[in-house]
Scaffold this motif. Structure first.
Motif, short mmCIF file in Angstrom:
data_model
loop_
_atom_site.label_atom_id
_atom_site.label_comp_id
_atom_site.label_asym_id
_atom_site.label_seq_id
_atom_site.Cartn_x
_atom_site.Cartn_y
_atom_site.Cartn_z
N PRO A 373 43.67 65.23 51.59
CA PRO A 373 44.42 64.02 51.94
C PRO A 373 45.65 64.37 52.78
CG PRO A 373 44.81 64.62 49.64
CD PRO A 373 43.75 65.55 50.15
N ASN A 374 45.95 63.52 53.74
CA ASN A 374 47.16 63.68 54.58
C ASN A 374 47.19 65.03 55.30
OD1 ASN A 374 48.15 61.16 53.62
ND2 ASN A 374 48.95 62.19 51.80
N TRP A 467 49.99 71.51 52.64
CA TRP A 467 49.02 70.70 53.40
C TRP A 467 49.28 69.21 53.27
CZ3 TRP A 467 43.46 73.11 52.59
CH2 TRP A 467 43.41 74.34 53.25
N ASP A 468 50.37 68.81 52.70
CA ASP A 468 50.62 67.40 52.44
C ASP A 468 51.48 66.79 53.55
OD1 ASP A 468 50.82 64.89 51.36
OD2 ASP A 468 52.15 65.46 49.73
N ILE A 651 48.27 62.23 61.13
CA ILE A 651 49.21 61.82 60.10
C ILE A 651 50.64 61.79 60.60
CG2 ILE A 651 49.53 64.15 59.20
CD1 ILE A 651 49.33 60.94 57.09
N ALA A 652 50.93 62.59 61.64
CA ALA A 652 52.30 62.68 62.15
C ALA A 652 52.62 61.62 63.18
CB ALA A 652 52.53 64.06 62.76
N LYS A 653 51.59 60.98 63.76
CA LYS A 653 51.83 60.09 64.90
C LYS A 653 51.04 58.79 64.82
CE LYS A 653 52.84 63.87 68.15
NZ LYS A 653 52.45 64.49 69.43
N SER A 654 50.85 58.28 63.63
CA SER A 654 50.09 57.02 63.49
C SER A 654 50.80 56.08 62.52
CB SER A 654 48.66 57.33 63.01
OG SER A 654 48.69 58.10 61.82
N ALA A 664 36.73 62.41 56.41
CA ALA A 664 37.45 63.18 57.43
C ALA A 664 36.57 63.60 58.59
CB ALA A 664 38.13 64.41 56.80
N VAL A 665 35.65 62.72 59.00
CA VAL A 665 34.95 62.96 60.26
C VAL A 665 35.80 62.51 61.43
CG1 VAL A 665 32.66 62.77 59.22
CG2 VAL A 665 33.75 60.72 60.14
N ASP A 666 37.05 62.14 61.14
CA ASP A 666 37.97 61.72 62.19
C ASP A 666 38.67 62.89 62.87
OD1 ASP A 666 39.14 62.16 59.71
OD2 ASP A 666 40.74 60.70 60.00
#
Length: 775
Positions: A373-374, A467-468, A651-654, A664-666
């Motif tokens: 996650p994240n 990793w969060d 996660i940093a720019k949305s 997480a196929v994104d």
């Protein structure tokens, strides 16, 4: 304390007496084993105690045959069904419902200079030994226990296993010897594992340059190891051929059967309905019925399990109708894995006489069932799908969420990189309420040193926190590295311990990637400013200078000491356990299989993409076109005053994206991980939802979208018609936002999923960047 056990669930019971406790040093101890325990377990118990105590304390354990040979202290192994051991009464039981009376349950008690390990069955004795080794204090000349020790426990879930198939695509298992497999399976058993699943030869992907022996030989050896420790041996065997063809079907039965007489122990066959496989259950079920008839000729008590992975709704319904109609006694249970129907639905629809097993993917980080996650894109691009991934808190939660619908699990794993996760699942399968820090403390005590148990445990938790969320904003990454550096320098005796090597390497890797991301992002910001100086520099000079800046990431790299540490640990891990972190250096099967060394320097700015864009700009016909393109590139993430930009799934720019992708196929993985496309194009969703709540109600807005294929956009539920609609990768689409929808200063942007069931998922339409531009 006591925790009452419910018979139905065989749940955990604890009973420790700790008041006024003192330590007893069993520095000179004998071992007496009841002959009621299975012969192979008696031999294994002696071997485990001798070797594991010897490794940690340099003490010896001497076996004796009766109490007359007993010295000052004795370890006694017995079954709870026995009243005595060689004439001595066993400690009085706590009652018929006490843990040592439940399947696989045990009790450990210190009484009259005897350390009793009493199991409900032979396997339980080994689990009791595991508890002792995980919690005793073992050091040079020391084997310390509590003189008030009285502890009993039984598992909540009856199945607690892991798939560790010996095959080429595994990132480490294929390099192991029989002795390494034996030790690894032993370690898992001592943490509560009671099943191992192998992948026998099937005619494909059989050969690995790392094999010590053939797959056929290792198949037999793994079965022997499971028999040695009295745990279940499973095999995973799909059918990728057309079972509707009689000749092919008959040959496939022969191929499967050929494995059965070779192995001394075989408890269960897991047949995936899909992943791989494409047969309808009308062919699969009769095939498995016939397969079971062949199986029980060699292993009379073995069972057949099936997963519904990849089944359509019609196929799922057919399967349950088949169960209702035929009530097959040869079927033991159903497995829920990736692409299966929902796990709760499966338990609800499955008749009670059939068991239900979870098949959790604990080995992958992205493009999987339980993605991190994240997860920051920088980690997704460098650590990738099979990086070293201790996620104890996350997987502890995943286990407890789904376990109540099952009889237990056998996890999916493709390498030793997920070792911490295996222990978390095994221990939570035994006791879902066991504290994660306590599990990690026992992990560290057993595998590292009693003096490091809490320190290393907290260090593992630190790695998970790395990793969060946004890697740039995560200020705990460098302190975690400093913490592990301190442990590393203070414990040189652990330099050859592969579990230690993995954890320390991860600390260096995370910090190195973060520092690179900060550095390379800043270089790109400088380059974008230079691009906007084209009126004075000229287009060519601006592009040349911008490339020089972003390419400083290669010509003037940073953190060389950490980079060398990562390389050194990669080599050490290949030496210790055959961990293949590189295709070229260590002959990994492919780049997605844990090749973190190959991607440690993958660009974290857009220097590859910019170089390609600049080549295209040089070919444009007019100077104005070149200038317009430079301005567009330089202002990619700057939509102008009153505008907004989102890099979808980054996660940093949305900030406006409210959706996530469950598997997480994104995170794109193109060109074997070496894609030169803009980084933002490698994070995407098929049907994202974005919410904006601070718009100017009197303004007009334009929405611009890029990605690939279709973008069926709606605003507040209203479908929009495009002004521009380019479907190629990187092409732009533009839509006018109706004035009336922004009257309240809020809008919700959504995308309908196109009908694309006829194409491969990697080729689905996707949305990667969204701009809301104030006109």
């Amino acid at each position: 304390m006591r925790i009452q056990i419910a018979l139905l669930f065989c749940c955990l019971f604890l009973f420790r007496l700790t008041a006024s406790a003192e330590s007893i040093n069993l520095s000179n101890v004998n071992l007496l084993i009841s002959t009621d325990i299975k012969s192979q377990v008696r031999a294994s118990a002696l071997e485990i105690l001798r070797e594991e105590i010897g490794k940690r304390s340099k003490l010896s354990v001497r076996p004796i045959e009766n109490w007359n040979a007993a010295g000052k202290y004795t370890i006694a192994l017995a079954l709870s069904s026995s009243a005595q051991l060689e004439g001595k009464n066993l400690p009085k039981s706590k009652g018929s419902n006490s843990p040592e009376m439940q399947p696989e349950g045990y009790r450990i008690v210190w009484e009259d200079n005897v350390l009793w390990i009493i199991g409900a069955d032979s396997r339980a004795v080994i689990f009791g030994i595991g508890e002792l080794l995980r919690t005793a204090t073992l050091g040079k000349g020391q084997f310390l226990i509590d003189d008030k020790l009285d502890f009993a426990s039984a598992p909540k879930y009856s199945l607690r296993g892991h798939q560790i198939g010996y095959r080429n695509i595994a990132n480490s298992y294929d390099a192991w010897s029989v002795a390494q497999y034996d030790q690894y399976i032993r370690d898992l058993v001592l943490f509560g594992t009671n099943a191992i699943e192998n992948i026998p030869p099937d005619g494909g992907q059989d050969n690995s340059p790392h094999f010590k022996i053939s797959r056929e030989e290792m198949n037999v050896k793994m079965s022997e190891i499971c028999e040695k420790y009295d745990i279940e041996y499973w095999i995973w065997t799909p059918a990728t051929v057309d079972l509707s063809d009689p000749a092919i079907r008959a040959k496939e039965l022969d191929i499967h059967e050929a494995n059965y007489p070779k192995v001394p122990r075989l408890d269960n066959i897991f047949f995936p309905g899909g992943d791989p496989g494409h047969n309808h259950p009308r062919e699969v079920m009769p095939f498995l019925r016939d397969l079971h008839a062949r199986l029980i000729k060699y292993h009379p008590n073995a069972g057949i399990w099936i997963s519904l992975q990849g089944f359509s709704q019609e196929q799922v319904d057919y399967f349950y109708h088949y169960l209702d109609q035929h009530q097959p006694t040869w079927l033991r249970g159903v497995v829920s894995g990736p692409s299966s129907p929902p796990i709760a639905e499966t338990r609800f629809r499955l008749p009670k006489q059939y068991k239900h097993r979870h098949y959790p993917d604990i080995t992958h980080n992205v493009r999987c069932d339980y993605p991190v996650p994240n997860f920051d894109q920088a980690f997704a691009l460098t650590i990738g799908r099979e990086g070293i991934n201790p996620m104890p808190v996350f997987y502890g939660q995943v286990h407890n969420k789904y376990a109540p619908f099952t009889d237990g699990f056998v996890s999916y794993s493709d390498g030793a990189h997920d070792d911490v996760n295996k222990v978390i699942w095994s221990q939570r399968g035994w006791d879902p309420d066991k504290n994660i820090l306590d599990i990690l403390t026992e992990y560290s005590r057993y595998f590292f040193d009693a003096s490091l148990d809490r320190k290393a445990a907290e260090g593992i938790l630190g790695l998970e926190k790395n990793w969060d969320g946004s890697i740039i904003d995560n200020g705990s990454i460098e302190p975690t590295l400093a913490y592990w550096k301190n442990l590393e320098s203070g414990n040189p005796q652990l330099a050859g311990n592969w579990r230690w090597q993995m954890l320390v390497m991860r600390a260096y890797y995370d910090a190195y990637v973060r520092q690179r991301k900060i550095y390379e992002t800043d270089l790109e910001k400088q380059a974008n400013k230079v691009l906007l100086q084209y009126p004075t520099l000229g287009v060519e000079a601006a592009m040349d200078r911008a490339l020089e800046l972003v390419n400083l990431a290669d010509s003037q790299p940073i953190q060389r000491e950490s980079r060398k540490k990562i390389e050194d640990y990669a080599h050490a891990l290949f030496t210790s356990i055959g961990l293949q972190t590189s295709v070229d250096k260590f002959q990994a099967s492919n780049s997605q299989r844990g090749c973190i060394l190959d991607f440690v320097d993958y660009p974290l700015n857009n220097r590859w993409w910019l170089a390609d864009q600049f080549e295209g700009i040089r070919k444009l016909d007019s100077e104005q076109q070149k200038q317009d393109r430079l301005e567009f590139i330089a202002n990619w993430e700057n939509p102008g005053e009153g505008g907004y930009y989102d890099d979808v799934s980054n996660i940093a720019k949305s900030p406006h994206v409210t959706t996530t992708v469950y598997d997480a196929v994104d995170f794109g993985w193109w060109d074997s991980g070496y894609s030169r496309w803009r980084l933002s194009s490698q994070t995407y969703q098929v049907e994202p939802i974005l919410k904006y709540d601070d718009l100017d109600p009197n303004a007009r807005y334009l929405i611009r979208v890029t990605g690939f294929g279709e973008a069926l956009i709606r605003i507040d539920g209203r479908r929009l018609e495009p002004l521009v609609y380019e479907k190629e990768l990187g092409g732009m689409k533009e839509f006018i936002v109706p004035r009336d929808v922004v009257g309240d200063g809020k809008i919700t942007v959504s995308f309908d999923r196109p009908e694309e069931s006829h194409i491969r998922w990697r080729d689905y339409s996707r949305v990667s960047d969204v701009w809301l531009i104030k006109r």
